[in-house]
Design an enzyme around this catalytic site. Structure first.
Site, PDB file in Angstrom:
ATOM      1  N   PRO A 134      10.759   0.866  -4.095  1.00  0.00           N
ATOM      2  CA  PRO A 134       9.601   1.608  -3.435  1.00  0.00           C
ATOM      3  C   PRO A 134       8.541   0.407  -3.267  1.00  0.00           C
ATOM      4  O   PRO A 134       8.414  -0.517  -3.882  1.00  0.00           O
ATOM      5  CB  PRO A 134       9.129   2.335  -4.866  1.00  0.00           C
ATOM      6  CG  PRO A 134      10.451   2.390  -5.392  1.00  0.00           C
ATOM      7  CD  PRO A 134      11.393   1.173  -5.423  1.00  0.00           C
ATOM      8  N   CYS A 135       7.825   0.707  -1.787  1.00  0.00           N
ATOM      9  CA  CYS A 135       7.005  -0.271  -1.418  1.00  0.00           C
ATOM     10  C   CYS A 135       5.458  -0.136  -1.437  1.00  0.00           C
ATOM     11  O   CYS A 135       4.819  -0.994  -0.894  1.00  0.00           O
ATOM     12  CB  CYS A 135       7.559  -0.415   0.104  1.00  0.00           C
ATOM     13  SG  CYS A 135       7.379   1.103   0.935  1.00  0.00           S
ATOM     14  N   GLN A 136       5.180   1.023  -2.138  1.00  0.00           N
ATOM     15  CA  GLN A 136       3.753   1.500  -1.954  1.00  0.00           C
ATOM     16  C   GLN A 136       2.831  -0.078  -2.626  1.00  0.00           C
ATOM     17  O   GLN A 136       1.778   0.136  -2.188  1.00  0.00           O
ATOM     18  CB  GLN A 136       3.494   2.349  -2.726  1.00  0.00           C
ATOM     19  CG  GLN A 136       4.234   3.884  -2.238  1.00  0.00           C
ATOM     20  CD  GLN A 136       5.286   4.187  -2.858  1.00  0.00           C
ATOM     21  OE1 GLN A 136       6.059   3.404  -3.335  1.00  0.00           O
ATOM     22  NE2 GLN A 136       5.884   5.572  -2.924  1.00  0.00           N
TER      23      GLN A 136
END
Length: 547
Positions: A134-136
């Site tokens: 996940p890149c948030q």
């Protein structure tokens, strides 16, 4: 086939690209044996696509699949068909709804170990690990929104890449492909650059395991590569979207000497027009709903046109007699092109006999006027207008709007016809301000299907869940056509594995240029053209003639 394990799979963009290699010649190169995704609806999408893929590899896709995605069969009806029920059982044993992390390591390892034991004839056989943690926590937008959040650096999403690396160390894949946002290169945690932490952690894998880290765009030795050499600009590879992502490809050291380097080949640019112009024209809905009729909406459009005239922008109206609906989950009125482009060959599937997930969402009246006005201005300016290009009557009622230091001047963004789109991100699920359709006469934001096309998802790819959940899945995905090109290069690096068909003997279109060879039709074989049709005037039609 080379086994693939997919971590943080999302709705399956990477998976789709790898799975498609060789399918057009009935000789698939890769086979995904385990996928892991925590989101309930993305997991459901993966399961459905897993069923589709098995149907495709066993022969033709049955009409029951198309009846389901068109909405003429319910899930209960579709899933109770004996053949489908059997495939669902198979897929459910391989697609896992699990939140990867310390709490689930034992279960995850057990599932991966079991999948590889069944797929590999010998423990020395090649297999590939793919995925994007996940890149948030790394995205520029996500970081800007949390600049005053004292707990931001403690966010566990900063360190989910370590779960990915832990699995590399535990299972030693022949090659891994790790994807993340470009913001990863500038993201820091406790004063250290996250990208450097990842590279450092890759030198500390279990048992002294080592990998040669390769770029997909620069053909240099691992030690001489710069961080920016790992950035892939999707628009340079035939994707109708300016999506810039960091891709790390790791080749296990014992394979590196006999594994050739392979970088992506630049492709012809694909524009927004190339990707979505052929879809049925529809209109926006109005929120809150008072009168969502054609006549009421047309009144809103008339006001928008008046503002355009007042500003001196030339009106270009193609057909005043066209009455638009707000679209539908399935539309029958769709005319296939007589001479499809290579991108359309990848996208289209005539067996759908229409288009799915092409329904406009509702917007406030003032926003509809802004969308139409800005789309007209974009045509005139040949660039994306900003807040400063709006007349005072359409300016948002915010205290800081109209001042010299007005923030977020690009809070409304028109997708320009003649260029690739801006990056489609998960925020598209919240509002359409950054995704205004370039046709001012439709006065709306993009539909799920349009967003999916800009991401290069084939039209027969169906996203489960509500429309909001579908938007979110599309925005979080890796473009499948880009993943396909990466997968082709990975296959070349492996030589398709010891004992398999050598890469230089593959049939045309399996490995190499995605667009080379007249036999290459992408993930869905394209039938003789034209497919259809006179526009229908029933409830699922997008337009009729105005009386």
């Amino acid at each position: 086939m080379i086994p693939v394990v997919d971590l943080f799979a999302g709705p399956g963009g990477l998976n789709e690209g790898f799975s498609s290699v060789g399918e057009e010649n009935s000789k698939p190169v890769f086979n995904t044996v385990a996928s892991f995704e925590m989101d309930k609806y993305a997991h459901q999408t993966l399961v459905l696509r897993g069923v589709y893929r098995r149907l495709k590899r066993h022969g033709e896709i049955p009409q029951s699949y198309y009846e389901y995605i068109r909405g003429s069969k319910t899930w209960a009806q579709f899933s109770s068909i004996p053949e489908i029920a059997a495939l669902l059982e198979e897929v459910s044993a391989e697609v896992h709804q699990i939140e990867l992390g310390p709490e689930t390591q034992s279960l995850t390892d057990s599932l991966i170990r079991s999948a590889l034991a069944d797929a590999l004839k010998d423990e020395k056989d090649d297999w590939v690990l793919i995925g994007g943690p996940p890149c948030q926590a790394y995205s520029l937008v996500g970081r800007s929104r949390r600049t005053k959040d004292k707990d931001f650096e403690k966010d566990k999403k900063h360190f989910l890449y370590r779960e990915y690396l832990r699995i590399i160390g535990e299972f030693a894949p022949s090659i891994f492909v790790m994807e993340n946002v470009k913001g990863l290169l500038s993201s820091t945690n406790a004063g250290s650059k996250v990208f450097e932490l990842i590279l450092e952690d890759l030198t500390r894998l279990k048992g002294g395991l080592e990998y040669e880290i390769r770029s997909m765009v620069v053909d240099n030795q691992s030690g001489s590569l710069r961080p920016q050499d790992f950035v892939i600009r999707a628009e340079n590879y035939g994707i109708p979207q300016r999506r810039h992502r960091v891709i790390l490809v790791g080749v296990r050291k014992d394979l590196a000497d006999r594994s050739p380097t392979a970088t992506l080949t630049a492709r012809e640019s694909v524009s927004v027009r190339d990707a979505i112009e052929g879809l049925p024209k529809i209109r926006s809905g109005i929120a809150p709903v008072r009168d969502n009729s054609w006549d009421y909406w047309r009144g809103v459009r008339r006001r928008m046109r008046d503002r355009v005239k007042e500003s001196g922008v030339a009106l270009r109206i193609a057909n005043r007699r066209q009455v638009l609906t707000t679209g539908a989950p399935f539309l029958r009125s769709y005319i296939a092109p007589h001479d499809p482009t290579e991108y359309e060959k990848w996208i289209l599937d005539p067996a759908i006999a229409g288009v799915t997930l092409h329904e406009a969402r509702r917007h406030m009246e003032k926003d509809l006027e802004r969308y139409g006005y800005l789309a007209y201005r974009a045509m005139e300016l040949k660039r994306n207008p900003t807040l400063l290009d709006l007349p005072e009557t359409l300016q948002p009622a915010h205290e800081n709007v109209g001042k010299e230091d007005t923030p977020f001047l690009d809070r409304f963004r028109v997708q320009l016809w003649e260029t690739p789109a801006t990056t489609v991100v998960s925020h598209i699920a919240k509002d359409g301000h950054y995704y205004i359709h370039p046709d001012p006469e439709q006065m709306r934001s993009l539909t799920v299907r349009e967003a999916a096309r800009l991401q290069s998802f084939p039209d027969n790819y169906f996203f489960k869940g509500s429309r909001t959940q579908q938007y979110s899945q599309v925005g979080n995905a890796v473009p499948p056509l880009l993943a396909r090109q990466i997968a082709e290069k990975v296959a070349l690096m492996l030589g398709l594995g010891e004992g398999r068909q050598p890469a230089d003997q593959l049939q045309a279109g399996t490995v190499g240029s995605v667009y080379e060879g007249s036999q290459l039709l992408g993930p869905a074989a394209v039938a003789p053209w034209p497919l259809s049709t006179e526009p229908r005037t029933d409830a699922t039609s997008s337009l009729v003639t105005e009386a």
